[in-house]
Design a protein around this motif. Sequence first.
Motif, PDB file in Angstrom:
ATOM      1  N   SER A  24      34.964  46.928  33.088  1.00 22.05           N
ATOM      2  CA  SER A  24      35.218  47.836  34.382  1.00 22.05           C
ATOM      3  C   SER A  24      33.922  48.347  35.177  1.00 22.05           C
ATOM      4  CB  SER A  24      36.063  48.740  33.942  1.00 22.05           C
ATOM      5  OG  SER A  24      36.293  49.602  35.177  1.00 22.05           O
ATOM      6  N   LEU A  25      33.273  48.859  34.194  1.00 24.35           N
ATOM      7  CA  LEU A  25      31.604  49.252  34.706  1.00 24.35           C
ATOM      8  C   LEU A  25      30.869  48.134  35.116  1.00 24.35           C
ATOM      9  CD1 LEU A  25      31.012  51.890  32.073  1.00 24.35           C
ATOM     10  CD2 LEU A  25      31.325  52.412  34.498  1.00 24.35           C
ATOM     11  N   GLN A  26      31.228  47.013  34.467  1.00 24.54           N
ATOM     12  CA  GLN A  26      30.162  45.874  34.873  1.00 24.54           C
ATOM     13  C   GLN A  26      30.633  45.367  36.337  1.00 24.54           C
ATOM     14  OE1 GLN A  26      30.528  42.287  32.532  1.00 24.54           O
ATOM     15  NE2 GLN A  26      28.624  42.129  32.506  1.00 24.54           N
ATOM     16  N   GLY A  27      31.910  45.370  36.524  1.00 27.49           N
ATOM     17  CA  GLY A  27      32.468  44.957  37.884  1.00 27.49           C
ATOM     18  C   GLY A  27      31.982  45.775  38.910  1.00 27.49           C
ATOM     19  N   LYS A  28      31.857  46.998  38.854  1.00 33.80           N
ATOM     20  CA  LYS A  28      31.588  48.178  39.440  1.00 33.80           C
ATOM     21  C   LYS A  28      30.011  47.849  39.940  1.00 33.80           C
ATOM     22  CE  LYS A  28      34.874  51.885  38.672  1.00 33.80           C
ATOM     23  NZ  LYS A  28      34.820  53.247  38.004  1.00 33.80           N
ATOM     24  N   TRP A  29      29.000  47.670  38.876  1.00 33.25           N
ATOM     25  CA  TRP A  29      27.759  47.439  39.020  1.00 33.25           C
ATOM     26  C   TRP A  29      27.485  46.272  39.786  1.00 33.25           C
ATOM     27  CZ3 TRP A  29      23.193  49.112  39.352  1.00 33.25           C
ATOM     28  CH2 TRP A  29      22.282  48.544  39.258  1.00 33.25           C
ATOM     29  N   HIS A  30      28.322  45.170  39.924  1.00 27.70           N
ATOM     30  CA  HIS A  30      28.050  43.967  40.363  1.00 27.70           C
ATOM     31  C   HIS A  30      28.430  44.101  42.000  1.00 27.70           C
ATOM     32  CE1 HIS A  30      28.230  41.298  36.637  1.00 27.70           C
ATOM     33  NE2 HIS A  30      27.017  41.514  36.973  1.00 27.70           N
ATOM     34  N   HIS A  31      29.376  44.898  42.129  1.00 26.85           N
ATOM     35  CA  HIS A  31      29.974  45.073  43.269  1.00 26.85           C
ATOM     36  C   HIS A  31      28.617  46.114  44.358  1.00 26.85           C
ATOM     37  CE1 HIS A  31      32.295  46.062  47.105  1.00 26.85           C
ATOM     38  NE2 HIS A  31      32.414  47.535  46.745  1.00 26.85           N
ATOM     39  N   TRP A  32      28.324  47.115  43.651  1.00 30.14           N
ATOM     40  CA  TRP A  32      27.392  47.955  44.138  1.00 30.14           C
ATOM     41  C   TRP A  32      25.787  47.338  44.483  1.00 30.14           C
ATOM     42  CZ3 TRP A  32      28.486  52.205  40.041  1.00 30.14           C
ATOM     43  CH2 TRP A  32      29.695  52.911  40.385  1.00 30.14           C
ATOM     44  N   SER A  33      25.656  46.126  43.443  1.00 34.04           N
ATOM     45  CA  SER A  33      24.194  45.556  43.691  1.00 34.04           C
ATOM     46  C   SER A  33      24.636  44.446  44.796  1.00 34.04           C
ATOM     47  CB  SER A  33      24.006  45.028  42.480  1.00 34.04           C
ATOM     48  OG  SER A  33      25.085  44.057  41.660  1.00 34.04           O
ATOM     49  N   GLY A  34      25.784  44.167  45.464  1.00 32.99           N
ATOM     50  CA  GLY A  34      25.939  43.203  46.479  1.00 32.99           C
ATOM     51  C   GLY A  34      26.279  41.855  45.723  1.00 32.99           C
ATOM     52  N   LYS A  35      26.779  41.777  44.718  1.00 32.36           N
ATOM     53  CA  LYS A  35      27.273  40.683  43.979  1.00 32.36           C
ATOM     54  C   LYS A  35      28.704  40.669  44.086  1.00 32.36           C
ATOM     55  CE  LYS A  35      23.275  40.016  40.899  1.00 32.36           C
ATOM     56  NZ  LYS A  35      22.830  40.048  39.581  1.00 32.36           N
ATOM     57  N   THR A  36      29.436  40.495  45.325  1.00 32.05           N
ATOM     58  CA  THR A  36      30.821  40.639  45.392  1.00 32.05           C
ATOM     59  C   THR A  36      31.575  39.590  44.690  1.00 32.05           C
ATOM     60  OG1 THR A  36      30.302  41.879  47.385  1.00 32.05           O
ATOM     61  CG2 THR A  36      32.579  41.214  46.963  1.00 32.05           C
ATOM     62  N   ASP A  37      31.084  38.488  44.670  1.00 28.22           N
ATOM     63  CA  ASP A  37      32.029  37.152  44.235  1.00 28.22           C
ATOM     64  C   ASP A  37      31.912  37.497  42.542  1.00 28.22           C
ATOM     65  OD1 ASP A  37      32.375  36.214  46.630  1.00 28.22           O
ATOM     66  OD2 ASP A  37      30.729  34.631  46.241  1.00 28.22           O
ATOM     67  N   VAL A  38      30.945  38.178  41.914  1.00 30.06           N
ATOM     68  CA  VAL A  38      30.826  38.297  40.653  1.00 30.06           C
ATOM     69  C   VAL A  38      31.805  39.361  40.112  1.00 30.06           C
ATOM     70  CG1 VAL A  38      29.356  38.667  38.509  1.00 30.06           C
ATOM     71  CG2 VAL A  38      28.570  37.321  40.424  1.00 30.06           C
ATOM     72  N   ALA A  39      31.767  40.497  41.005  1.00 33.73           N
ATOM     73  CA  ALA A  39      32.465  41.528  40.944  1.00 33.73           C
ATOM     74  C   ALA A  39      34.099  41.336  40.818  1.00 33.73           C
ATOM     75  CB  ALA A  39      32.058  42.605  41.852  1.00 33.73           C
ATOM     76  N   ILE A  40      34.440  40.356  41.805  1.00 31.98           N
ATOM     77  CA  ILE A  40      35.882  39.933  41.916  1.00 31.98           C
ATOM     78  C   ILE A  40      36.145  39.369  40.795  1.00 31.98           C
ATOM     79  CG2 ILE A  40      37.315  38.312  43.193  1.00 31.98           C
ATOM     80  CD1 ILE A  40      36.046  39.020  45.745  1.00 31.98           C
ATOM     81  N   GLN A  41      35.355  38.318  40.184  1.00 32.65           N
ATOM     82  CA  GLN A  41      35.829  37.779  38.835  1.00 32.65           C
ATOM     83  C   GLN A  41      35.637  38.645  37.670  1.00 32.65           C
ATOM     84  OE1 GLN A  41      36.753  34.224  38.737  1.00 32.65           O
ATOM     85  NE2 GLN A  41      37.436  35.272  36.842  1.00 32.65           N
ATOM     86  N   ASP A  42      35.056  39.656  37.772  1.00 30.97           N
ATOM     87  CA  ASP A  42      34.960  40.746  36.494  1.00 30.97           C
ATOM     88  C   ASP A  42      36.549  41.338  36.441  1.00 30.97           C
ATOM     89  OD1 ASP A  42      32.434  39.895  35.692  1.00 30.97           O
ATOM     90  OD2 ASP A  42      31.526  41.698  37.142  1.00 30.97           O
ATOM     91  N   TRP A  43      36.783  41.544  37.737  1.00 35.41           N
ATOM     92  CA  TRP A  43      38.194  42.414  38.190  1.00 35.41           C
ATOM     93  C   TRP A  43      39.204  41.530  37.701  1.00 35.41           C
ATOM     94  CZ3 TRP A  43      35.656  44.320  42.997  1.00 35.41           C
ATOM     95  CH2 TRP A  43      34.911  45.308  42.837  1.00 35.41           C
ATOM     96  N   VAL A  44      39.185  40.282  38.149  1.00 33.66           N
ATOM     97  CA  VAL A  44      40.500  39.644  37.930  1.00 33.66           C
ATOM     98  C   VAL A  44      40.368  39.192  36.265  1.00 33.66           C
ATOM     99  CG1 VAL A  44      41.109  36.968  38.186  1.00 33.66           C
ATOM    100  CG2 VAL A  44      40.285  38.260  39.988  1.00 33.66           C
ATOM    101  N   ASP A  45      39.218  38.958  35.457  1.00 35.19           N
ATOM    102  CA  ASP A  45      39.405  38.850  34.286  1.00 35.19           C
ATOM    103  C   ASP A  45      39.898  40.161  33.455  1.00 35.19           C
ATOM    104  OD1 ASP A  45      37.973  36.394  34.476  1.00 35.19           O
ATOM    105  OD2 ASP A  45      36.169  37.263  33.918  1.00 35.19           O
ATOM    106  N   LEU A  46      39.700  41.350  33.859  1.00 35.08           N
ATOM    107  CA  LEU A  46      40.471  42.680  33.252  1.00 35.08           C
ATOM    108  C   LEU A  46      41.744  42.546  33.681  1.00 35.08           C
ATOM    109  CD1 LEU A  46      37.860  45.308  34.452  1.00 35.08           C
ATOM    110  CD2 LEU A  46      38.346  44.552  32.154  1.00 35.08           C
ATOM    111  N   LEU A  47      42.278  41.947  34.827  1.00 31.30           N
ATOM    112  CA  LEU A  47      43.709  42.066  35.014  1.00 31.30           C
ATOM    113  C   LEU A  47      44.373  41.093  34.243  1.00 31.30           C
ATOM    114  CD1 LEU A  47      43.587  42.325  38.902  1.00 31.30           C
ATOM    115  CD2 LEU A  47      44.085  44.211  37.351  1.00 31.30           C
ATOM    116  N   ASN A  48      43.606  39.801  34.036  1.00 30.18           N
ATOM    117  CA  ASN A  48      44.424  38.772  33.119  1.00 30.18           C
ATOM    118  C   ASN A  48      44.419  39.213  31.717  1.00 30.18           C
ATOM    119  OD1 ASN A  48      44.684  37.163  35.309  1.00 30.18           O
ATOM    120  ND2 ASN A  48      42.670  35.962  35.218  1.00 30.18           N
TER     121      ASN A  48
END
Length: 388
Positions: A24-48
């Motif tokens: 979860s923290l990794q997804g937030k970090w990628h979002h804050w650092s501008g890597k939105t596509d990576v953050a989306i994948q992090d969050w989708v992985d968590l949901l799955n």
Amino acid sequence: MGVPLASNVKQKRPSLKSSYLWNSLQGKWHHWSGKTDVAIQDWVDLLNQDSTKARFTEVRHLIEVQAFQEARDYLERLDRDHHEDSAEISYLLAQCYLGQALIPQAKQIIERAIHEKPQKACYWDLLADCHLELGDWREGIKALDNSFRASPQKAETNFRLGTIYAYHEEYMEALRCFQGCCQLKPRESLYWEMKAEMHLQLEQLPDACISFDRALRYGGTPDLAARLAYCYIQTNQIKKGIQYYKFTLKYEPDHYDSLSNLSAVYQNQGRSQDALNLLERAKKIYPKDPILLNNFAFTLVHQGRTRKATEYYREALELAPNHPLILYNLSVCLTRKGNWQESIESLNQLFKIDPNHSAGWALLGTIYDQMDQYDTAIDCFNKALKLA
């Protein structure tokens, strides 16, 4: 042989990197650092990881970055009929539908959420969004009224109601809404400014002065000071009006409206040179504004510089050929120069646009009187009297 009482081997702790918190923290970090596509994948992985759990935090993150389809796929897998948070699932799913421009579907599902939890203001807000997207602003108003009842201390809802009423020119209703905003948050400059604008629309100038003054007190802009100056001038508080126009120009020297309006104030006071100085500054900003050129010419006429004024009037008419005020002012200028025939031609052009221009007919009567054509002059004066 017996079983040992305890093992000397230490149990291996689970890796932090495989935990839900870490991902979860990794997804937030990628979002804050501008890597939105990576953050989306992090969050989708968590949901799955577990589709039986309603992980709303990640869903909200996905909606925030407009990954509506990813959030929708997850939400549609959840069994809303047997889930304790079914209303929230419906609300989030409606947000996805709205984000994908599936407005009827969004409306239908948010109504289901409201049926379960009518006390949730945000649900009513989303229903209002649906109605407004469908062009039904009256139903949008009803939904926002319900939102305000659910959360009566939420000034933002009142403000939204006010802007909708103002857009549809229901100024009294808008005024009530903005008044409510001012009561809930009395130090919010924007609320007082909008209240003042409604007073202006309703021609309640003294009240507009009070509200603009409050808005400026709580952090307004130079433009707001110019609006207050305008109200003071309109209520014949000339000294205060000049004071606030000067205040605006101190902090924003190229504020066009202040330059133009203050020049008009100075002209009315007989301070033609001060007016010209301001008009010169304004002309450098917008040299092709026909109203500015008209005002420039008007001031020159009062200085007796009719030849130069005529040039400015004609330049203004090239930009706005059918402007009644400019045509009339040019006719006055030509009359002062004694150019009777040119003035008559200008007035005839004016009457094609506005045949009931009483001041124009009176001026035409004056011209014919100067030309000793008394019967024609009388006819013109009679027509002017009928129209006055």
